[in-house]
Design an enzyme around this catalytic site. Structure first.
Site, PDB file in Angstrom:
ATOM      1  N   TRP A 186     -13.618  10.559 -15.131  1.00 22.41           N
ATOM      2  CA  TRP A 186     -13.571   9.143 -13.811  1.00 22.41           C
ATOM      3  C   TRP A 186     -14.207   7.949 -15.199  1.00 22.41           C
ATOM      4  O   TRP A 186     -15.358   8.251 -16.405  1.00 22.41           O
ATOM      5  CB  TRP A 186     -14.811   9.365 -13.162  1.00 22.41           C
ATOM      6  CG  TRP A 186     -14.811   8.046 -12.984  1.00 22.41           C
ATOM      7  CD1 TRP A 186     -13.828   6.907 -12.277  1.00 22.41           C
ATOM      8  CD2 TRP A 186     -15.872   6.960 -12.833  1.00 22.41           C
ATOM      9  NE1 TRP A 186     -14.349   5.786 -11.747  1.00 22.41           N
ATOM     10  CE2 TRP A 186     -16.007   5.562 -12.126  1.00 22.41           C
ATOM     11  CE3 TRP A 186     -16.997   6.896 -14.168  1.00 22.41           C
ATOM     12  CZ2 TRP A 186     -16.998   4.726 -12.222  1.00 22.41           C
ATOM     13  CZ3 TRP A 186     -17.936   5.809 -14.084  1.00 22.41           C
ATOM     14  CH2 TRP A 186     -18.064   4.563 -13.212  1.00 22.41           C
ATOM     15  N   GLU A 227     -10.418  10.612 -11.914  1.00 22.01           N
ATOM     16  CA  GLU A 227     -10.701  10.392 -10.695  1.00 22.01           C
ATOM     17  C   GLU A 227     -10.927   8.768 -10.631  1.00 22.01           C
ATOM     18  O   GLU A 227     -10.675   8.046 -11.645  1.00 22.01           O
ATOM     19  CB  GLU A 227     -12.214  10.632 -10.452  1.00 22.01           C
ATOM     20  CG  GLU A 227     -12.592  10.167  -9.538  1.00 22.01           C
ATOM     21  CD  GLU A 227     -14.280  10.078  -8.921  1.00 22.01           C
ATOM     22  OE1 GLU A 227     -14.740  10.959 -10.024  1.00 22.01           O
ATOM     23  OE2 GLU A 227     -14.736   9.452  -8.200  1.00 22.01           O
ATOM     24  N   LYS A 229     -10.348   5.194  -8.835  1.00 22.40           N
ATOM     25  CA  LYS A 229     -10.570   4.081  -7.070  1.00 22.40           C
ATOM     26  C   LYS A 229     -10.238   2.582  -7.342  1.00 22.40           C
ATOM     27  O   LYS A 229      -9.494   2.424  -7.874  1.00 22.40           O
ATOM     28  CB  LYS A 229     -12.563   4.067  -7.773  1.00 22.40           C
ATOM     29  CG  LYS A 229     -13.329   3.412  -8.508  1.00 22.40           C
ATOM     30  CD  LYS A 229     -14.855   3.714  -9.509  1.00 22.40           C
ATOM     31  CE  LYS A 229     -15.486   3.018  -8.101  1.00 22.40           C
ATOM     32  NZ  LYS A 229     -17.232   3.091  -8.942  1.00 22.40           N
ATOM     33  N   ASP A 260     -12.208  10.987  -4.129  1.00 22.35           N
ATOM     34  CA  ASP A 260     -13.970  10.090  -3.997  1.00 22.35           C
ATOM     35  C   ASP A 260     -13.560   9.980  -2.525  1.00 22.35           C
ATOM     36  O   ASP A 260     -13.128   8.664  -2.530  1.00 22.35           O
ATOM     37  CB  ASP A 260     -14.513   9.985  -5.495  1.00 22.35           C
ATOM     38  CG  ASP A 260     -15.682   9.096  -4.490  1.00 22.35           C
ATOM     39  OD1 ASP A 260     -16.210   9.066  -3.388  1.00 22.35           O
ATOM     40  OD2 ASP A 260     -16.327   9.430  -5.766  1.00 22.35           O
ATOM     41  N   HIS A 263     -13.998   5.842  -2.621  1.00 25.39           N
ATOM     42  CA  HIS A 263     -13.501   4.959  -3.298  1.00 25.39           C
ATOM     43  C   HIS A 263     -11.915   4.583  -2.670  1.00 25.39           C
ATOM     44  O   HIS A 263     -11.168   4.053  -3.703  1.00 25.39           O
ATOM     45  CB  HIS A 263     -12.367   5.685  -4.747  1.00 25.39           C
ATOM     46  CG  HIS A 263     -13.955   6.112  -5.504  1.00 25.39           C
ATOM     47  ND1 HIS A 263     -13.994   6.646  -6.393  1.00 25.39           N
ATOM     48  CD2 HIS A 263     -15.320   5.618  -5.034  1.00 25.39           C
ATOM     49  CE1 HIS A 263     -14.707   7.073  -7.311  1.00 25.39           C
ATOM     50  NE2 HIS A 263     -16.064   6.656  -6.382  1.00 25.39           N
ATOM     51  N   HIS A 287     -14.607  14.743  -3.866  1.00 25.26           N
ATOM     52  CA  HIS A 287     -16.169  14.184  -4.683  1.00 25.26           C
ATOM     53  C   HIS A 287     -16.010  13.088  -3.093  1.00 25.26           C
ATOM     54  O   HIS A 287     -15.769  12.650  -3.015  1.00 25.26           O
ATOM     55  CB  HIS A 287     -16.408  12.756  -5.581  1.00 25.26           C
ATOM     56  CG  HIS A 287     -16.784  13.623  -6.901  1.00 25.26           C
ATOM     57  ND1 HIS A 287     -16.588  12.558  -7.184  1.00 25.26           N
ATOM     58  CD2 HIS A 287     -16.861  14.384  -7.605  1.00 25.26           C
ATOM     59  CE1 HIS A 287     -16.987  13.266  -9.024  1.00 25.26           C
ATOM     60  NE2 HIS A 287     -16.847  14.226  -8.725  1.00 25.26           N
ATOM     61  N   ASP A 295     -18.807   1.873  -1.542  1.00 24.17           N
ATOM     62  CA  ASP A 295     -19.188   3.132  -2.630  1.00 24.17           C
ATOM     63  C   ASP A 295     -20.093   3.206  -2.812  1.00 24.17           C
ATOM     64  O   ASP A 295     -20.629   3.122  -4.008  1.00 24.17           O
ATOM     65  CB  ASP A 295     -17.406   2.912  -3.673  1.00 24.17           C
ATOM     66  CG  ASP A 295     -18.132   4.094  -4.662  1.00 24.17           C
ATOM     67  OD1 ASP A 295     -18.616   4.839  -3.766  1.00 24.17           O
ATOM     68  OD2 ASP A 295     -17.795   3.658  -5.893  1.00 24.17           O
ATOM     69  N   ASP A 297     -22.742   5.702  -2.238  1.00 27.91           N
ATOM     70  CA  ASP A 297     -23.027   7.001  -2.359  1.00 27.91           C
ATOM     71  C   ASP A 297     -24.346   7.113  -1.725  1.00 27.91           C
ATOM     72  O   ASP A 297     -24.846   8.488  -2.054  1.00 27.91           O
ATOM     73  CB  ASP A 297     -23.293   7.250  -4.002  1.00 27.91           C
ATOM     74  CG  ASP A 297     -22.266   6.994  -4.675  1.00 27.91           C
ATOM     75  OD1 ASP A 297     -21.081   8.132  -4.717  1.00 27.91           O
ATOM     76  OD2 ASP A 297     -21.673   5.740  -5.256  1.00 27.91           O
ATOM     77  N   ASP A 327     -20.582  13.810  -4.423  1.00 32.25           N
ATOM     78  CA  ASP A 327     -20.282  12.738  -5.206  1.00 32.25           C
ATOM     79  C   ASP A 327     -21.486  11.223  -4.406  1.00 32.25           C
ATOM     80  O   ASP A 327     -21.022  11.026  -3.979  1.00 32.25           O
ATOM     81  CB  ASP A 327     -19.742  12.470  -6.020  1.00 32.25           C
ATOM     82  CG  ASP A 327     -19.802  11.231  -6.830  1.00 32.25           C
ATOM     83  OD1 ASP A 327     -21.573  10.593  -7.456  1.00 32.25           O
ATOM     84  OD2 ASP A 327     -19.316  10.712  -7.270  1.00 32.25           O
TER      85      ASP A 327
HETATM   86  C1  RNT Z   1     -17.766   6.542 -10.113  1.00 30.68           C
HETATM   87  C2  RNT Z   1     -17.467   8.274  -9.452  1.00 30.68           C
HETATM   88  C3  RNT Z   1     -18.077   8.861 -10.406  1.00 30.68           C
HETATM   89  C4  RNT Z   1     -20.400   9.346 -10.661  1.00 30.68           C
HETATM   90  C5  RNT Z   1     -20.207  10.276 -11.353  1.00 30.68           C
HETATM   91  C6  RNT Z   1     -21.764  10.103 -11.832  1.00 30.68           C
HETATM   92  O1  RNT Z   1     -17.282   5.480  -8.947  1.00 30.68           O
HETATM   93  O2  RNT Z   1     -17.547   8.695  -8.426  1.00 30.68           O
HETATM   94  O3  RNT Z   1     -17.757  10.408 -10.066  1.00 30.68           O
HETATM   95  O4  RNT Z   1     -20.674   8.580  -9.003  1.00 30.68           O
HETATM   96  O5  RNT Z   1     -19.577  10.791 -12.517  1.00 30.68           O
HETATM   97 ZN    ZN Z   2     -17.317  10.515  -7.463  1.00 31.39          ZN
END
Ligand code: RNT
Ligand code: ZN
Length: 419
Positions: A186, A227, A229, A260, A263, A287, A295, A297, A327
């Protein structure tokens, strides 16, 4: 929780599920075989061991709960407690910025397996597999928001070399631990404001990725994932590695795509993408995250989005082709509890999906009886899944109910609070 109450509850649940034609023992048996990759970065707010402070790359962690792991030993100790509170056998997802170099400065384009020897020995000793990630953030050469798509040849080369190092490290983990290592790329690259040229950075990224992946490594050792986004903090207007970019790349170059859950646009559901990408790809990486308005998290909760992801994996029979990673990063609550809550929720969602009377649901749909489909979908929401979950935990020798929190509290008092 009291064992005889668990047993009585499970005996009842088993009968209820049997009435729906579902074998709850078989569901548990399937769940046992699904590893979840716990992300090391929840334990220390994505700090890593190179420099202290914010990770950059648009990653933002809020909160200042005491007890953050400050080195490998502390992080491993915290993880061990989390694993102890989870039924089943799980994995570790490690980032390159968690290298242990005995105080020596090792640049990211010079990292090797030797800088992860302690992680390897530990993983071997507790019998877990490891997944890996090159770190394209928290670094002076990433400060202007570009890495693999940078217009400067030297900076691009630096990050290409880091990507190559990462795959060598992933390979070493796989060889040492005897299980393939998913290596997920990523990058944060993108623009805060509307660009003129959206094409050139993507062409550069494609070339860089090809260079990173040039060395052939057998899929039995390293599974490369990419990955994408939609946007990040500081890349609101344009992200070079978008979902569509990586989906196309993964299909053409035979890579895994990483989906993810944070994302996409808030009204898009990641779960709906699973069956779409599987029509073209052999394997994917998830993720599992929870975006709140963006986003963000947040720790994964047992909400409809999570259930939809689990249902797609089970109903589509995709579990064998999916690598499930988490994640999220929350520094406002106990960090070990954050791992345990999120992972137990992922497992619970899978269990709920495994306990569905899938054939009956499909039959109702196939016969065009959408009334019955909806009626069943709503009825099965309140089946006694909790009793099956408690039984699975007890059977695995893992804390049932909220008992796990007592263990986390004891650890907090004796270990975390004195850091
Ligand atoms: C970032 C991505 C990525 C990170 C990690 C730390 O938007 O989601 O996966 O969160 O690699
Ligand atoms: Zn991620």
């Amino acid at each position: 929780m009291n064992q005889s109450a668990i047993d009585r509850g499970y005996a009842h649940a088993k009968t209820v599920f049997a009435e729906w034609g579902v074998d709850s023992d078989a569901a548990i048996g399937k769940l046992k075989a699904v590893p979840i990759s716990l992300h090391c970065w929840q334990g220390d707010d994505v700090n890593g061991f190179e420099t202290a402070g914010a990770p950059g790359g648009g990653l933002a962690v809020t909160g200042n709960y005491p007890g953050r792991a400050r080195n490998g030993d502390e992080l491993r100790s915290d993880l061990e407690l989390a694993y102890k509170l989870l039924p089943g056998k799980h994995r570790l997802n490690l980032h390159a910025l968690y290298a242990e170099t005995s105080g020596k400065k090792v640049e990211r384009d010079a990292q090797g397996p030797e800088h992860f020897a302690r992680w390897m020995d530990w993983a071997k000793s507790i019998g877990i597999g490891v997944d890996f990630n090159p770190s394209y953030f928290a670094h002076p050469k990433a400060n202007d928001g570009f890495t693999l798509a940078h217009r400067d040849d030297g900076i691009r080369k630096f990050w290409i070399d880091h990507g190559k190092c990462s795959r060598r490290i992933a390979r070493a983990f796989a060889e040492k631990l005897g299980t393939p290592c998913v290596n997920n790329v990523w990058i944060p690259d993108g623009y805060k404001d509307t660009p003129v040229d959206r094409k050139s950075p993507r062409e550069r990224l494609e070339k860089s990725l090809d260079a990173v992946f040039a060395d052939k490594i057998d899929e039995s050792l390293v599974l490369d994932a990419v990955e994408g986004k939609l946007f990040g903090i500081g890349s609101e207007s344009y992200v070079v590695g978008s979902h569509e970019f990586y989906l196309g790349y993964a299909i053409r170059r035979n890579k895994l795509v990483c989906l993810d859950a944070g994302h996409y646009h808030p009204t898009e559901q990641m779960s709906d993408k699973i069956s779409s990408v599987f029509t073209s790809l052999g394997r994917i990486l998830l993720h599992v995250s929870r975006g709140v308005r963006w986003d963000s998290d947040h720790v994964v909760t047992l909400n409809d989005d999570l259930l939809a992801i689990a249902q797609e994996l089970v109903r589509g029979d995709y579990l064998d082709r999916t690598h499930i990673g988490l994640d999220y990063f929350d520094a406002s609550i106990n960090r070990v509890a954050a791992w345990v809550i999120g992972t137990r929720n992922m497992l619970k969602a899978l269990l709920i999906a495994l306990l569905e009377p899938i054939q009956q649901l499909k039959d109702a749909e196939e016969s065009g009886d959408y009334t019955k489909r909806l009626a069943m979908q709503e009825e099965i929401r309140t089946l006694p899944v909790g009793a099956v979950w408690d039984h699975y935990c007890a059977q695995s020798g893992v804390a049932t109910g909220l008992d796990w929190l007592d263990e986390v509290r004891r650890y907090e008092k004796s270990v975390l609070s004195i850091r």
